[in-house]
Design a protein around this motif. Structure first.
Motif, mmCIF file in Angstrom:
data_model
loop_
_atom_site.group_PDB
_atom_site.id
_atom_site.type_symbol
_atom_site.label_atom_id
_atom_site.label_comp_id
_atom_site.label_asym_id
_atom_site.label_seq_id
_atom_site.Cartn_x
_atom_site.Cartn_y
_atom_site.Cartn_z
ATOM 1 N N GLU A 183 -6.374 10.030 9.426
ATOM 2 C CA GLU A 183 -5.972 8.501 8.537
ATOM 3 C C GLU A 183 -4.823 8.674 7.937
ATOM 4 N N VAL A 184 -4.488 9.695 7.122
ATOM 5 C CA VAL A 184 -3.416 10.164 6.234
ATOM 6 C C VAL A 184 -2.074 9.859 7.209
ATOM 7 N N SER A 185 -2.152 10.589 8.387
ATOM 8 C CA SER A 185 -1.287 10.734 9.255
ATOM 9 C C SER A 185 -0.669 9.303 9.753
ATOM 10 N N GLU A 186 -1.735 8.527 10.419
ATOM 11 C CA GLU A 186 -1.780 7.058 10.719
ATOM 12 C C GLU A 186 -0.967 6.484 9.762
ATOM 13 N N ALA A 187 -1.618 6.433 8.401
ATOM 14 C CA ALA A 187 -1.107 5.478 7.452
ATOM 15 C C ALA A 187 0.458 5.912 7.086
ATOM 16 N N LEU B 150 3.565 3.384 7.098
ATOM 17 C CA LEU B 150 4.248 2.947 5.699
ATOM 18 C C LEU B 150 5.646 3.591 5.650
ATOM 19 N N SER B 151 5.994 4.713 6.379
ATOM 20 C CA SER B 151 7.128 5.372 6.296
ATOM 21 C C SER B 151 8.141 4.750 6.770
ATOM 22 N N ASP B 152 7.932 3.735 7.668
ATOM 23 C CA ASP B 152 9.054 3.122 8.505
ATOM 24 C C ASP B 152 8.969 1.811 8.125
ATOM 25 N N THR B 153 10.589 1.332 7.730
ATOM 26 C CA THR B 153 10.682 0.101 7.187
ATOM 27 C C THR B 153 10.064 -0.941 8.217
ATOM 28 N N ASP B 154 10.499 -0.943 9.395
ATOM 29 C CA ASP B 154 10.268 -2.241 10.324
ATOM 30 C C ASP B 154 8.770 -2.068 10.544
ATOM 31 N N LYS B 155 8.208 -0.919 10.643
ATOM 32 C CA LYS B 155 6.636 -0.795 11.024
ATOM 33 C C LYS B 155 5.619 -1.449 9.626
ATOM 34 N N ARG B 156 6.435 -0.999 8.615
ATOM 35 C CA ARG B 156 5.631 -1.272 7.278
ATOM 36 C C ARG B 156 5.714 -2.836 7.190
ATOM 37 N N PHE C 53 1.886 11.254 1.084
ATOM 38 C CA PHE C 53 1.505 11.748 2.142
ATOM 39 C C PHE C 53 1.293 13.531 2.174
ATOM 40 N N ARG C 54 2.808 13.864 1.563
ATOM 41 C CA ARG C 54 2.629 15.537 1.812
ATOM 42 C C ARG C 54 1.476 16.028 0.834
ATOM 43 N N ARG C 55 1.111 15.466 -0.001
ATOM 44 C CA ARG C 55 0.086 16.189 -0.884
ATOM 45 C C ARG C 55 -1.168 16.037 -0.157
ATOM 46 N N LEU C 56 -1.433 14.717 0.594
ATOM 47 C CA LEU C 56 -2.796 14.661 1.309
ATOM 48 C C LEU C 56 -2.896 15.312 2.425
ATOM 49 N N ASP D 96 -12.951 -2.662 11.285
ATOM 50 C CA ASP D 96 -12.292 -1.583 11.729
ATOM 51 C C ASP D 96 -11.050 -1.600 11.048
ATOM 52 N N PHE D 97 -10.548 -2.396 10.300
ATOM 53 C CA PHE D 97 -9.004 -2.590 9.680
ATOM 54 C C PHE D 97 -9.073 -1.547 8.564
ATOM 55 N N LYS D 98 -7.900 -0.805 8.526
ATOM 56 C CA LYS D 98 -7.695 0.250 7.582
ATOM 57 C C LYS D 98 -6.733 -0.075 6.655
ATOM 58 N N ASP D 99 -6.895 0.103 5.375
ATOM 59 C CA ASP D 99 -5.770 -0.150 4.302
ATOM 60 C C ASP D 99 -5.119 0.865 4.138
ATOM 61 N N TYR D 100 -3.989 0.899 4.884
ATOM 62 C CA TYR D 100 -3.160 2.197 4.892
ATOM 63 C C TYR D 100 -2.730 2.499 3.657
ATOM 64 N N TYR D 101 -2.616 1.413 2.676
ATOM 65 C CA TYR D 101 -1.964 1.817 1.236
ATOM 66 C C TYR D 101 -3.204 2.435 0.214
ATOM 67 N N SER D 102 -4.522 2.117 0.746
ATOM 68 C CA SER D 102 -5.526 2.747 0.174
ATOM 69 C C SER D 102 -5.872 4.206 0.508
ATOM 70 N N VAL D 103 -5.593 4.190 1.828
ATOM 71 C CA VAL D 103 -5.779 5.644 2.376
ATOM 72 C C VAL D 103 -4.687 6.463 1.640
ATOM 73 N N LEU D 104 -3.515 6.310 1.550
ATOM 74 C CA LEU D 104 -2.593 7.064 0.776
ATOM 75 C C LEU D 104 -2.807 6.922 -0.718
ATOM 76 N N GLY D 105 -3.361 6.049 -1.118
ATOM 77 C CA GLY D 105 -3.534 6.099 -2.496
ATOM 78 C C GLY D 105 -2.371 5.509 -3.475
ATOM 79 N N VAL D 106 -1.478 4.511 -2.632
ATOM 80 C CA VAL D 106 -0.438 4.119 -3.298
ATOM 81 C C VAL D 106 -0.582 2.531 -3.424
#
Length: 342
Positions: free
Chosen positions: A52-56, A60-66, A28-31, A5-15
């Motif tokens: 998925e894109v929103s969750e990623a 990843l947009s927050d330094t501490d959470k990332r 994120f804006r593009r997707l 169930d683990f999601k690779d958020y980097y892959s989700v956003l394609g970065v």
């Protein structure tokens, strides 16, 4: 929850994992635009991708959470293995401060909910159908919604705040009419229903602060941060906003552009008669002073962009007159092009 169930958020956003904050925001804006429910009504696949894109992006947009997410990958592989605390979380002797933070959660679900700061939006069962409740971006079309830590907690600080900011951000999407006139929205945050008044004249990126509606301090339950609603505006079919000015386009027939005419132009205050002088050019703008966006000092202006629009089909009589005009025309609009070389 299984490791699959683990999601690779980097892959989700394609970065890449080394992507900068700007790279993550642009992805994120593009997707988000591509998969937004408003752009794909009834498409469950697109809706799922948007979630998925929103969750990623929330992470990843927050330094501490990332930072926590990057570190958590190591713990994810050990999920389900016995630990010193018997909770299923990695621990035992030598556990550091960050490990101790994980130890206060009973399940992986609790950890993810805390990590994303989830809260629900009532009435969001379908895109745009919020039944008087707030419409958020990212609006997933479901009850789940996450929000980001307010950057570094530098705004809205209060005494006794823990080192980790308890402030949060969420994007609140308004129609242009709601933002122009002001509106009251009802929000539901972790089961708590609150009413918020959005003042007239808010603009995209404006932050509305809700004191004491952020995340609770897990070590001091009486302490809560603030929630910042970041305003976003839906597109309008006629008006666009440019700083304090409203922009619109009005079509003109060729004869109106040549001879001049009087138009009735929609404004926020109703129809206004506008005199168009003879000989206007396509793309030329007329200014309606005081008909623009509300400001602290009054109103901005409305800019009426004139677009000469030839007819797509002609009657035999119109065809005959246009041919006569062409044959008798003395004006050459391309006379200045002669002799131009490079």
């Amino acid at each position: 929850m299984a490791t699959t169930d683990f999601k690779d958020y980097y892959s989700v956003l394609g970065v890449a994992r080394s992507a900068s904050g700007d790279d993550i925001k642009q992805a994120f804006r593009r997707l988000a635009r591509k998969y937004h429910p408003d752009m794909n009504p009834g498409d469950k696949v697109a809706e799922g991708r948007f979630k998925e894109v929103s969750e990623a992006y929330e992470v990843l947009s927050d330094t501490d959470k990332r930072r926590k997410y990057d570190q958590f990958g190591k713990y994810w592989k050990q999920m389900g293995q016995p630990s010193g605390g018997g909770t299923g979380w990695p621990g035992g002797a030598g556990m550091g401060f960050e490990d101790a933070e994980f130890g206060r959660f009973n399940t992986f679900e609790e950890f993810v909910n805390d990590l994303l700061g989830r809260f629900n939006t009532p009435g969001s069962g379908s895109p745009g159908g919020n039944s008087g409740y707030s419409s958020y971006r990212p609006p997933s079309g479901s009850s789940g919604f996450g929000f980001n830590d307010f950057a570094n907690g530098t705004t809205g600080s209060s005494k006794g705040r823990s080192p980790q900011s308890l402030d949060r951000e969420a994007n609140l999407t308004l129609t242009l009419s709601e933002a122009f006139h002001g509106v009251e929205k009802r929000l539901s945050i972790t089961g708590e229903t609150i009413d918020v008044r959005i003042p007239a004249g808010v603009t995209p990126g404006k932050k509305v602060r809700l004191r004491g509606k952020g995340q609770s301090n897990p070590y001091a339950t009486q302490q809560r941060g603030d929630l910042y609603l970041v305003i976003d505006l839906q597109d309008h079919s006629f008006f666009t906003l440019d700083e304090d000015n409203l922009i619109c386009e009005v079509p003109l027939a060729p004869d109106e552009a040549v001879l001049g005419t009087q138009l009735e132009v929609p404004t926020p205050d109703g129809l206004v008669k506008v005199n168009v002088p003879a000989g206007v050019r396509s793309g030329q703008s007329l200014r309606l002073r005081g008909k623009g966006w509300p400001t602290k000092n009054g109103r901005g202006d409305q800019m009426v962009r004139l677009v000469i629009t030839p007819p797509k089909s002609l009657t035999p009589t119109e065809q005959d007159y246009y041919e006569k005009l062409r044959d008798s025309r003395s004006y050459d609009p391309r006379s200045t092009l002669q002799g131009i070389t490079l």
